[in-house]
Design a protein around this motif. Structure first.
Motif, PDB file in Angstrom:
ATOM      1  N   ILE A   4      13.909 -14.939  52.557  1.00 23.83           N
ATOM      2  CA  ILE A   4      12.761 -14.533  51.734  1.00 23.83           C
ATOM      3  C   ILE A   4      11.599 -15.493  51.921  1.00 23.83           C
ATOM      4  O   ILE A   4      11.790 -16.714  51.978  1.00 23.83           O
ATOM      5  N   CYS A   9       6.585 -13.047  47.670  1.00 24.69           N
ATOM      6  CA  CYS A   9       7.321 -12.344  46.619  1.00 24.69           C
ATOM      7  C   CYS A   9       6.468 -12.206  45.354  1.00 24.69           C
ATOM      8  O   CYS A   9       5.832 -13.158  44.912  1.00 24.69           O
ATOM      9  N   ILE A  10       6.476 -10.995  44.781  1.00 21.04           N
ATOM     10  CA  ILE A  10       5.717 -10.761  43.547  1.00 21.04           C
ATOM     11  C   ILE A  10       6.630 -10.641  42.325  1.00 21.04           C
ATOM     12  O   ILE A  10       6.169 -10.340  41.224  1.00 21.04           O
ATOM     13  N   GLY A  11       7.938 -10.802  42.539  1.00 18.62           N
ATOM     14  CA  GLY A  11       8.871 -10.780  41.407  1.00 18.62           C
ATOM     15  C   GLY A  11       9.107  -9.411  40.813  1.00 18.62           C
ATOM     16  O   GLY A  11       9.395  -9.280  39.622  1.00 18.62           O
ATOM     17  N   CYS A  12       9.055  -8.369  41.648  1.00 16.60           N
ATOM     18  CA  CYS A  12       9.139  -7.002  41.112  1.00 16.60           C
ATOM     19  C   CYS A  12      10.564  -6.527  40.858  1.00 16.60           C
ATOM     20  O   CYS A  12      10.771  -5.527  40.191  1.00 16.60           O
ATOM     21  N   LEU A  13      11.553  -7.186  41.454  1.00 16.95           N
ATOM     22  CA  LEU A  13      12.980  -6.845  41.294  1.00 16.95           C
ATOM     23  C   LEU A  13      13.427  -5.603  42.064  1.00 16.95           C
ATOM     24  O   LEU A  13      14.560  -5.143  41.890  1.00 16.95           O
ATOM     25  N   SER A  14      12.574  -5.007  42.892  1.00 12.55           N
ATOM     26  CA  SER A  14      13.010  -3.837  43.663  1.00 12.55           C
ATOM     27  C   SER A  14      14.237  -4.159  44.505  1.00 12.55           C
ATOM     28  O   SER A  14      15.166  -3.355  44.602  1.00 12.55           O
ATOM     29  N   CYS A  15      14.242  -5.336  45.120  1.00  9.60           N
ATOM     30  CA  CYS A  15      15.373  -5.721  45.978  1.00  9.60           C
ATOM     31  C   CYS A  15      16.661  -5.802  45.165  1.00  9.60           C
ATOM     32  O   CYS A  15      17.717  -5.311  45.584  1.00  9.60           O
ATOM     33  N   ILE A  35      14.927 -15.131  39.655  1.00 10.91           N
ATOM     34  CA  ILE A  35      15.640 -14.359  40.679  1.00 10.91           C
ATOM     35  C   ILE A  35      16.341 -15.336  41.630  1.00 10.91           C
ATOM     36  O   ILE A  35      15.774 -16.366  42.001  1.00 10.91           O
ATOM     37  N   CYS A  51      11.318  -3.765  49.702  1.00 10.60           N
ATOM     38  CA  CYS A  51      10.428  -4.821  49.215  1.00 10.60           C
ATOM     39  C   CYS A  51       8.962  -4.416  49.469  1.00 10.60           C
ATOM     40  O   CYS A  51       8.544  -4.309  50.611  1.00 10.60           O
ATOM     41  N   PRO A  52       8.172  -4.213  48.415  1.00  7.26           N
ATOM     42  CA  PRO A  52       6.794  -3.764  48.626  1.00  7.26           C
ATOM     43  C   PRO A  52       5.898  -4.848  49.216  1.00  7.26           C
ATOM     44  O   PRO A  52       4.832  -4.551  49.747  1.00  7.26           O
ATOM     45  N   ALA A  53       6.335  -6.109  49.108  1.00  4.88           N
ATOM     46  CA  ALA A  53       5.504  -7.217  49.587  1.00  4.88           C
ATOM     47  C   ALA A  53       5.908  -7.679  50.982  1.00  4.88           C
ATOM     48  O   ALA A  53       5.336  -8.631  51.506  1.00  4.88           O
ATOM     49  N   LEU A  56      10.977  -9.951  52.614  1.00 13.10           N
ATOM     50  CA  LEU A  56      12.363 -10.132  53.051  1.00 13.10           C
ATOM     51  C   LEU A  56      12.539  -9.772  54.512  1.00 13.10           C
ATOM     52  O   LEU A  56      11.885  -8.864  55.030  1.00 13.10           O
TER      53      LEU A  56
END
Ligand code: SF4
Ligand code: SF4
Length: 140
Positions: A4, A9-15, A35, A51-53, A56
């Motif tokens: 990572i 990372c924006i901390g969105c939790l999608s992963c 996280i 991951c939108p950003a 990863l």
């Protein structure tokens, strides 16, 4: 295993949401989200794809690589004050909006957005009926 880039990372939790093996752990208090990305041997790639950003990537497994952790302060809803999202998430949404759109709703939590939208729709419906109903202050 996954690597990572914490700068992205924006901390969105999608992963964490899509990982079928619970390799991406999260804890949340009222004010903070943490996280932890565990070393993963499965390499199913789901977290990377979601991951939108684009933070990863898959790299060869290495037991010696530390498991990265990140923490994010949660931002308070401008209406109810409940903390609901990370600042980088909100900035990302705001940056993606067309200039014509009012970005204020981004800073309201999902619950307050639903309530505000329901109130607006109800107000429009009542106003529309009053206009059409003779004797109720609308057109005769
Ligand atoms: S590669 Fe698959 S199993 Fe490994 S952390 Fe990502 S989603 Fe989970
Ligand atoms: S999906 Fe990407 S941006 Fe979101 S928490 Fe995971 S690594 Fe960070």
């Amino acid at each position: 295993m996954i690597r990572i880039d914490l700068r992205l990372c924006i901390g969105c939790l999608s992963c964490s949401n899509v990982c079928p093996s619970q390799n991406i752990l999260r804890t949340e208090t009222a004010e903070e989200r943490r996280i932890l990305w565990k070393r993963c041997r499965e390499e199913c790639d789901l977290c990377v794809e979601h991951c939108p950003a684009r933070a990863l990537s898959l790299v060869p497994f290495d037991e010696a690589v530390p498991e990265p952790e990140a923490s994010f302060d949660l931002v308070a809803c401008r209406i109810c004050g409940r903390r609901y999202a990370t600042e980088p998430m909100l900035r990302r949404v705001e940056a993606s909006l067309p200039q014509s759109q009012n970005p204020e709703w981004v800073r309201a939590c999902p619950t307050c957005r639903r309530i505000t939208e329901a109130e607006r729709a109800t107000g429009e419906m009542v106003a529309g009926r009053l206009k059409r109903a003779p004797g109720w202050g609308g057109a005769e």
